[in-house]
Design an enzyme around this catalytic site. Structure first.
Site, PDB file in Angstrom:
ATOM      1  N   GLY A  30      -1.493  -0.163  -2.289  1.00 51.09           N
ATOM      2  CA  GLY A  30      -1.124  -0.972  -1.128  1.00 51.09           C
ATOM      3  C   GLY A  30       0.356  -1.280  -1.135  1.00 51.09           C
ATOM      4  O   GLY A  30       1.152  -0.490  -1.652  1.00 51.09           O
ATOM      5  N   SER A  31       0.712  -2.431  -0.592  1.00 47.77           N
ATOM      6  CA  SER A  31       2.133  -2.748  -0.423  1.00 47.77           C
ATOM      7  C   SER A  31       2.782  -3.126  -1.751  1.00 47.77           C
ATOM      8  O   SER A  31       2.134  -3.633  -2.662  1.00 47.77           O
ATOM      9  CB  SER A  31       2.296  -3.901   0.566  1.00 47.77           C
ATOM     10  N   THR A  32       4.088  -2.901  -1.824  1.00 50.57           N
ATOM     11  CA  THR A  32       4.848  -3.257  -3.021  1.00 50.57           C
ATOM     12  C   THR A  32       4.812  -4.773  -3.240  1.00 50.57           C
ATOM     13  O   THR A  32       4.717  -5.238  -4.380  1.00 50.57           O
ATOM     14  CB  THR A  32       6.291  -2.733  -2.883  1.00 50.57           C
TER      15      THR A  32
ATOM     16  N   GLU B 227      -0.338   1.742  -7.185  1.00 46.13           N
ATOM     17  CA  GLU B 227       0.234   2.810  -6.368  1.00 46.13           C
ATOM     18  C   GLU B 227       0.763   2.150  -5.115  1.00 46.13           C
ATOM     19  O   GLU B 227      -0.017   1.689  -4.284  1.00 46.13           O
ATOM     20  CB  GLU B 227      -0.849   3.851  -6.087  1.00 46.13           C
TER      21      GLU B 227
ATOM     22  N   LYS C 237     -12.920  -3.417  -3.466  1.00 44.24           N
ATOM     23  CA  LYS C 237     -12.701  -4.116  -2.201  1.00 44.24           C
ATOM     24  C   LYS C 237     -11.884  -3.249  -1.245  1.00 44.24           C
ATOM     25  O   LYS C 237     -10.720  -2.970  -1.510  1.00 44.24           O
ATOM     26  CB  LYS C 237     -11.962  -5.437  -2.405  1.00 44.24           C
TER      27      LYS C 237
ATOM     28  N   GLY D 261       1.571  -5.588  -4.826  1.00 38.20           N
ATOM     29  CA  GLY D 261       1.635  -5.007  -6.164  1.00 38.20           C
ATOM     30  C   GLY D 261       2.379  -5.911  -7.135  1.00 38.20           C
ATOM     31  O   GLY D 261       1.955  -6.109  -8.274  1.00 38.20           O
TER      32      GLY D 261
ATOM     33  N   GLU E   6      10.240   0.665   3.762  1.00 37.84           N
ATOM     34  CA  GLU E   6       9.060   1.416   4.199  1.00 37.84           C
ATOM     35  C   GLU E   6       8.616   0.914   5.574  1.00 37.84           C
ATOM     36  O   GLU E   6       8.407  -0.277   5.765  1.00 37.84           O
ATOM     37  CB  GLU E   6       7.921   1.227   3.188  1.00 37.84           C
TER      38      GLU E   6
ATOM     39  N   CYS F 215       1.686   6.659   2.114  1.00 35.02           N
ATOM     40  CA  CYS F 215       2.688   6.117   1.191  1.00 35.02           C
ATOM     41  C   CYS F 215       3.717   7.183   0.826  1.00 35.02           C
ATOM     42  O   CYS F 215       4.865   6.868   0.551  1.00 35.02           O
ATOM     43  CB  CYS F 215       2.011   5.567  -0.055  1.00 35.02           C
TER      44      CYS F 215
END
Ligand code: NAI
Ligand code: MG
Length: 490
Positions: A248-250, A270, A196, A253, A401, A304
């Site tokens: 993607g974003s923490t 990641e 996706k 995640g 970030e 990132c």
């Protein structure tokens, strides 16, 4: 050291007056509407819903993209499971390699079209899509094709076996490259895939679906479904997925980690970063400044591993700051389709709002903001290259970030001090060290808590080298031999 008067600025100022050098859009064949790629065919979504994808440089609509719901996700996973059980896991490794090589070659043949579409849909400068994203995507397929029939050598005496069906969710900063990064090792190791892409940048993944059709890959081995977070969540929660690969974003995640806890699903995540770039007083300063500029302004800072924190040794702080400001003034911000553009469009309105929020926070926290004086287009989403000085370690702009062209700058005196400061964030993805002294490089690289550390260079990527983070930057490695291991039972 005295600050030398700067001639750089005058020399480069005229670059702003360069005549536009626009890449032609004519190679980009973008359909009015895109359906879901399931079992080797494009299928209408059972949701019957479509959403717009726009060009963030102009805010114009490019196409309508199908929105996959849970039923569509299920269809794609069933197709991937059937393809795995009935064929792909029994396909000889050499035969698998043949398909992966074919995909790599077609990417090369269609490189110009892919680069133009990447730039139109995502906002990154055409120079980058053309010279970095697309060739590196092809290289990933070439590299992993080479491993397909050598897994026994990669993992001797460990009887490597595929995991099954991989669910892969990717972000919008390197759309085609992230798709290649995820799909190539999965196929080489004998897994099948449901991928996706991010909702703002689905087009090159859908072009990749066309390429996969053209390469005659057996139906169902790769399925590409589009949609936003809910589609991603349905994929993560599908019971018949063996592995999740996410970039993607923490925050997301962490949600994924919770969702798969207690299941047999494997995962590589990641996530975000807040990389430190460190300049010692013995570094080649011009080269270092060029590296800092590349580290934070490359791809609008949508990276990132962007070098978003700069630490400069106190004795060279003034001169480095001056060189940095002068170089910033020469950067061209604007139409990503222009071959002169250094900094293109921010990927979405939403992301621009995030960046602008941090610009306010930084000023409220007492840091001093400097932006280059360049003009930016009236339409579209843009941000001038920005640096903050007078930054405290505890400031949010030094800890969180931002994912935009925004650099926070601090100073240090000793190696121990900078190691402590650099390691003091929740992240640990990457770092950069600039010094003339080899022993300093070794000392720093052994003490910095980061998955990737560059010395006297920055943002260098290669399919052969593993990539991934410590702490909240995620776990697992992608790329190289390590990237194969993440798709195998050994
Ligand atoms: P995001 O993490 O929401 O999106 C990444 C991918 O995950 C997209 O394909 C999205 O549709 C999908 N997704 C969203 N919610 C999901 C869920 N609950 N379950 C499964 N999949 C889901 O990132 P977003 O909102 O686009 O960006 C927010 C921030 O994340 C950025 O400001 C940046 O700091 C960071 N980021 C980091 C990236 C990296 O490369 N590490 C890439 C993109 C964003
Ligand atoms: Mg778009």
């Amino acid at each position: 050291m005295a600050v030398k008067k700067n001639t750089l600025k005058l020399k480069f100022d005229s670059s702003r007056n360069l005549a536009p050098a626009l890449e032609s859009k004519s190679v980009a064949k973008i359909a009015e509407r895109y359906d879901l790629f399931i079992n080797g065919k494009f299928e209408k979504p059972s949701s019957k819903k479509y959403f717009d994808t726009i060009n963030p440089a102009s805010e114009e609509k490019l196409s309508s993209i199908a929105q996959a719901n849970a039923a569509d996700v299920n269809k794609a996973v069933v197709a991937a499971r059937n393809a795995y059980e009935k064929g792909w896991k029994k396909t000889s490794p050499k035969e698998r390699a043949k398909y992966i090589y074919r995909i790599a070659r077609i990417i090369q043949e269609r490189a110009r079209e892919l680069a133009v579409i990447e730039t139109l849909d995502g906002g990154k400068p055409i120079r980058e899509s053309r010279d970095f994203d697309v060739p590196t995507a092809a290289n990933h397929f070439f590299y992993y094709a080479g491993w397909a029939d050598k897994l026994e050598y990669a993992f001797p005496n460990r009887n490597p076996k595929p995991l099954g069906v991989a669910g892969q969710i990717i972000p919008w900063n390197f759309p085609l490259l992230m798709a290649a990064w995820k799909i190539a090792p999965a196929l080489a190791t004998g897994n099948t895939v449901v991928l996706k892409p991010a909702e703002t940048t689905s087009l090159t993944a859908l072009k990749l679906a066309e390429i996969i059709q053209e390469a005659d890959l057996p139906p169902g081995v790769v399925n590409i479904i589009t949609g936003a977070g809910a589609t991603g969540a349905a994929l993560v929660n599908h019971p018949d997925i063996n592995k999740i690969a996410f970039t993607g974003s923490t925050d997301v995640g962490k949600l994924i980690q919770k969702a798969i806890a207690g299941t047999n699903k494997k995962a590589t995540l990641e996530l975000g970063g807040k990389a430190a770039n460190i300049i010692f007083d013995d570094a080649p300063l011009d080269q270092a400044v060029e590296g800092i500029i590349n580290g934070i302004f490359f791809n609008q800072g949508h990276v990132c591993c962007a070098g978003s924190r700069l630490f400069v040794q106190e004795s060279v702080y003034k001169i480095v700051l001056q060189k940095l400001k002068d170089r910033m003034e020469t950067l061209i911000v604007g139409d990503p389709m222009d071959k002169n553009t250094d900094i293109g469009a921010i990927n979405s309105k939403q992301q621009l709002e995030v960046i602008n929020k941090y610009l306010k926070i930084g000023q409220q926290e007492g840091a001093e903001m400097f932006q280059s004086a360049c003009s930016i287009p009236k339409k579209g989403f843009y941000c001038r290259p920005t640096i903050f000085t007078n930054v405290a370690q505890s400031n949010r702009i030094a800890q969180e970030e931002i994912f935009g062209p925004v650099l926070s700058i601090q100073t240090f005196r000793t190696e121990d001090e900078v190691i402590e400061k650099a390691n003091n964030t929740p992240f640990g993805l990457s770092a950069g060290v600039w010094t003339d002294k080899g022993s300093k490089i070794f000392n720093m690289t052994s003490k910095l808590k980061a998955g990737v550390i560059w010395a006297n260079t920055y943002n260098k990527f290669d399919p052969t080298s593993p990539f991934g983070g410590f702490k909240e930057s995620g776990f697992g490695r992608e790329g190289g031999l390590h990237g194969l291991g993440a798709y195998l039972k050994v």
